[in-house]
Design an enzyme around this catalytic site. Sequence first.
Site, PDB file in Angstrom:
ATOM      1  N   ARG A  59      -9.893  25.446 -55.087  1.00 43.46           N
ATOM      2  CA  ARG A  59      -9.586  26.633 -54.640  1.00 43.46           C
ATOM      3  C   ARG A  59     -10.440  26.937 -53.574  1.00 43.46           C
ATOM      4  NH1 ARG A  59     -10.426  30.208 -60.614  1.00 43.46           N
ATOM      5  NH2 ARG A  59      -8.647  29.080 -61.507  1.00 43.46           N
TER       6      ARG A  59
ATOM      7  N   ASP B 106     -11.719  29.292 -50.304  1.00 44.59           N
ATOM      8  CA  ASP B 106     -12.324  30.515 -50.091  1.00 44.59           C
ATOM      9  C   ASP B 106     -11.401  31.054 -48.756  1.00 44.59           C
ATOM     10  OD1 ASP B 106     -13.952  30.598 -51.977  1.00 44.59           O
ATOM     11  OD2 ASP B 106     -15.651  30.175 -50.534  1.00 44.59           O
TER      12      ASP B 106
ATOM     13  N   TYR C  30     -13.978  16.892 -47.545  1.00 40.73           N
ATOM     14  CA  TYR C  30     -13.855  17.973 -46.753  1.00 40.73           C
ATOM     15  C   TYR C  30     -14.203  17.512 -45.384  1.00 40.73           C
ATOM     16  CZ  TYR C  30     -13.456  21.447 -50.481  1.00 40.73           C
ATOM     17  OH  TYR C  30     -12.634  22.308 -51.608  1.00 40.73           O
TER      18      TYR C  30
ATOM     19  N   ARG D  42     -20.616  24.845 -46.994  1.00 37.59           N
ATOM     20  CA  ARG D  42     -20.873  25.760 -45.858  1.00 37.59           C
ATOM     21  C   ARG D  42     -22.347  26.011 -46.185  1.00 37.59           C
ATOM     22  NH1 ARG D  42     -17.504  30.824 -47.435  1.00 37.59           N
ATOM     23  NH2 ARG D  42     -18.699  31.706 -45.488  1.00 37.59           N
TER      24      ARG D  42
END
Length: 256
Positions: free
Chosen positions: A50, A52, A111, A202
């Site tokens: 999921r 953001d 990622y 992040r």
Amino acid sequence: MPRYALKVEYNGAPFAGWQRQAEQPSVQGAIESALAKLEPGEHTIAAAGRTDAGVHARGQVCHCDLAKDWSPFRLSEALNHHLKPLPVAIVDAAEVAEDWHARFSALERRYLFRLVSRRAPLTLEAGQVWQVKNALALEPMQAAAQHLIGLHDFTTFRSTICQAASPVKTLDGLEIACVETDWGTEFQFRLRARSFLHNQVRSFVGTLERVGSGAWEPEDVKQALDARDRAACGPVCPPQGLYLMGVGYPDDPFDT
């Protein structure tokens, strides 16, 4: 009911995230609405992860169950027709076994985070990267990143609202490259793990940027990790530079 895996690309800027939310646009909601136009009724899809609000994807994977047999090509074409004009595209589709699951069958998530160092405001890349105005040093960031690879308690680098059962995760890879482009000096952070904590990537990048700017030393990252304290984390960088690039499975359903 046949089950289909979908590889999804999207620009996360106009969405409140992947997950369906009441009265807010989501990528999941957009795809489920498109499915309802193919086969009327309610549809619920499951995704590998999921993302953001504001996070993009090149290789998100989800699965859906349908009543009729579709050729994967026809299914992807039909969904892309009904997804217009939203910035969401089904780039591949494949029929999978009925017990195959986009999330639980996955072995790895990959990622990419894009950070651009440039003084002038970004125009064409705006919303696609995180821009910082200060210069960054690559080698200190690479040295700091080595402290994060492997099995660790990542409490320092997880959001306070993270719902994962444990902060202990294994980070399989964190590579940082510097690329000189026409739009500035771009730093590309590539990360691999079976799974990630909420805001983990992040938190990593925001902390490593502090190292690159000279505000932190590489050893400060190890100290922050060892503290197992969210307050020891550096700044959490904004979402727009983050991309879910791909998901690894024991057998790639799209490898035809």
